[in-house]
Design a protein around this motif. Structure first.
Motif, short mmCIF file in Angstrom:
data_model
loop_
_atom_site.label_atom_id
_atom_site.label_comp_id
_atom_site.label_asym_id
_atom_site.label_seq_id
_atom_site.Cartn_x
_atom_site.Cartn_y
_atom_site.Cartn_z
N ALA A 1 0.83 -1.20 0.00
CA ALA A 1 0.00 0.00 0.00
C ALA A 1 0.86 1.25 0.00
O ALA A 1 2.04 1.23 0.40
N ALA A 2 0.27 2.36 -0.42
CA ALA A 2 1.02 3.60 -0.62
C ALA A 2 1.35 4.28 0.70
O ALA A 2 0.52 4.35 1.61
N GLU A 3 2.57 4.82 0.76
CA GLU A 3 2.98 5.71 1.84
C GLU A 3 2.94 7.16 1.37
O GLU A 3 2.75 8.08 2.18
N GLU A 4 3.14 7.36 0.07
CA GLU A 4 3.10 8.70 -0.51
C GLU A 4 2.44 8.66 -1.88
O GLU A 4 2.39 7.61 -2.54
N ILE A 5 1.95 9.82 -2.31
CA ILE A 5 1.44 10.00 -3.67
C ILE A 5 2.34 11.03 -4.33
O ILE A 5 2.46 12.17 -3.85
N TRP A 6 2.98 10.65 -5.43
CA TRP A 6 3.90 11.54 -6.12
C TRP A 6 3.21 12.17 -7.33
O TRP A 6 2.54 11.47 -8.11
N ALA A 7 3.37 13.47 -7.47
CA ALA A 7 2.84 14.21 -8.61
C ALA A 7 3.96 14.41 -9.63
O ALA A 7 5.01 14.96 -9.29
N VAL A 8 3.74 13.96 -10.86
CA VAL A 8 4.79 13.94 -11.88
C VAL A 8 4.36 14.75 -13.09
O VAL A 8 3.30 14.49 -13.68
N ASP A 9 5.15 15.74 -13.47
CA ASP A 9 4.92 16.49 -14.70
C ASP A 9 5.45 15.63 -15.85
O ASP A 9 6.66 15.40 -15.96
N LEU A 10 4.55 15.18 -16.72
CA LEU A 10 4.97 14.25 -17.77
C LEU A 10 5.80 14.93 -18.87
O LEU A 10 6.53 14.25 -19.59
N LYS A 11 5.71 16.24 -19.00
CA LYS A 11 6.52 16.93 -20.00
C LYS A 11 7.95 17.12 -19.52
O LYS A 11 8.90 16.85 -20.25
N THR A 12 8.10 17.57 -18.30
CA THR A 12 9.45 17.81 -17.78
C THR A 12 10.05 16.58 -17.11
O THR A 12 11.23 16.57 -16.78
N LYS A 13 9.20 15.57 -16.85
CA LYS A 13 9.62 14.32 -16.18
C LYS A 13 10.09 14.59 -14.76
O LYS A 13 10.94 13.89 -14.21
N GLU A 14 9.52 15.62 -14.16
CA GLU A 14 9.92 16.05 -12.82
C GLU A 14 8.87 15.66 -11.80
O GLU A 14 7.66 15.79 -12.04
N VAL A 15 9.33 15.16 -10.64
CA VAL A 15 8.43 14.94 -9.51
C VAL A 15 8.19 16.29 -8.85
O VAL A 15 9.11 16.88 -8.26
N LEU A 16 6.98 16.81 -8.96
CA LEU A 16 6.68 18.16 -8.49
C LEU A 16 6.56 18.23 -6.97
O LEU A 16 7.05 19.17 -6.35
N TYR A 17 5.87 17.25 -6.40
CA TYR A 17 5.71 17.22 -4.95
C TYR A 17 5.28 15.82 -4.54
O TYR A 17 4.81 15.01 -5.34
N ARG A 18 5.47 15.55 -3.25
CA ARG A 18 5.14 14.25 -2.67
C ARG A 18 4.19 14.46 -1.51
O ARG A 18 4.48 15.25 -0.60
N SER A 19 3.07 13.77 -1.54
CA SER A 19 2.04 13.92 -0.51
C SER A 19 1.95 12.68 0.35
O SER A 19 2.16 11.55 -0.13
#
Length: 379
Positions: free
Chosen positions: A301-319
């Motif tokens: 099960a998840a400990e975090e949810i990662w937000a990923v910008d698919l254009k820049t391939k960058e993880v924007l933030y982790r929740s």
């Protein structure tokens, strides 16, 4: 024995006048059935059962208020129409439960009234597995329903929804899932590291598959079979924390790109079942992640949810997550995330992409079932 009975009778004689004096007329309770659920966007969770009726809970997307539920058979699956007005389910009805004949049934439901519109039989080969989007899918502007079969040999049953009947069974040896592409075709993921597309016609005929070889290595970096759709392309998350960008051109699948989510964050990897979802308005994919990744931990099960910008391939933030194994995102702006846990919780998160800050945990409802799987939203 006689002494006890006499004592009881004496007690009743003493107390009966008092009870008679205090008794008040019972107000009759009026029961009824709402003709329709409350308006507004909905969230659907599937409480899949292997020993009784599977239940689909329908809740308000804004406040997680319970609007109603739908009961289907064993080992249910579900898919929602694009406009949110129709829900399709597949499930099994076993006459003797532990042995004997069984029926595989598809239901079409009117979401506004949570009432069945029709039902029809499909192949008894229908796969009996955990809830997954690739097990039951709508194709070609919702003219067809694709149903995964397994005996364990794999095939896809194509249902013509206008006719309410199967028109084809397409063998898909060594491959799993039906992911609609464009028109009357679908993509499937194969154990040899390839992906294949199959096409069919309205008369039930179908041709040879088109294959894209070497898209992934099933031993070194296996894929979760439920991708995020981005336009006509697909993003698959892998067990090792990579995202695979797959295109389908002229019916041929190909790997367009591959990049790691976990560079600089070693030990983290995706975990769950429906681990990735995509919000078209922001271009952000959200991925369920867990730490301490190891062989076999892909179901953690998840400990975090990662937000990923698919254009820049960058993880924007982790929740911070709350043990979700299935995730979906609304179409609205700003987006809202909904996740379910196997323990029966539905969680809601508010997202503000412009702030580039963690998603805000904004509500939860418990006891939605004993095994919550797939979650869908009409928003």
């Amino acid at each position: 024995m006689r002494k006890i009975v006499a004592t009881g009778a004496a007690f009743l004689a003493l107390t009966s006048p008092i009870l008679a004096q205090e008794a008040k007329p019972i107000e009759p309770e009026t029961l009824g059935v709402e003709k329709a659920i409350k308006p507004g966007p909905n969230v659907f969770t599937l409480d899949q059962s292997w020993d009784g009726s599977s239940k689909i809970n329908v809740l308000g997307a804004d406040d997680l208020s319970i609007k109603g539920n739908i009961g289907v058979g064993l080992i249910g699956q579900m898919v929602l129409s694009a406009d949110g007005s129709r829900l399709y389910t597949s499930s099994v009805y076993a006459k003797r439960i532990t042995y004997g004949p069984q029926e595989a049934i598809v239901h079409e439901w009117d979401v506004a009234t949570l009432s069945p519109l029709r039902e029809f039989n499909v192949s008894e080969k229908m796969a009996m597995v955990e809830p997954q989007p690739v097990m039951l899918a709508l194709a070609d502007a919702e003219k067809y329903l694709l149903v995964q079969d397994a005996t364990p040999a794999t095939s896809i049953n194509v249902i013509d929804l206008a006719k309410g009947a199967p028109i084809a069974e397409i063998p898909t040896p060594g491959c799993w899932g039906a992911i609609p592409t464009t028109g009357t075709s679908f993509l499937t993921v194969c154990g040899d590291g390839s992906m294949k597309t199959f096409s069919f016609a309205a008369d039930g005929s179908f041709g040879a598959p088109k294959s894209g070889a070497g898209i992934f290595d099933a031993d070194a970096d296996a894929l979760f079979t439920n991708p995020a759709r981005v336009g006509d392309d697909f993003y698959f998350a892998s067990f090792k924390g990579n995202l695979y960008h797959v295109t389908v051109k002229d019916g041929v699948p190909a790997l367009a790109d591959k990049f790691s989510l976990v560079t600089g964050s070693e030990g983290w990897a995706p975990g769950g079942s429906e681990v990735i979802t995509y919000h078209a308005g922001t271009g952000i994919a959200f991925v369920l992640m867990h730490s301490g990744a190891a062989e076999g931990s892909h179901k953690n099960a998840a400990e975090e949810i990662w937000a990923v910008d698919l254009k820049t391939k960058e993880v924007l933030y982790r929740s911070v997550a709350h043990h979700e194994n299935s995730l979906t995102v609304s179409k609205s702006s700003p987006p809202v995330l909904f996740g379910t846990t196997e323990e029966g919780e539905l969680n809601r998160y508010e997202v503000h992409p412009e702030a580039r800050s963690a998603a805000k945990f904004a509500g939860s409802i418990e006891e939605m079932g004993t095994f919550l799987g797939l979650v869908l939203t009409s928003q």
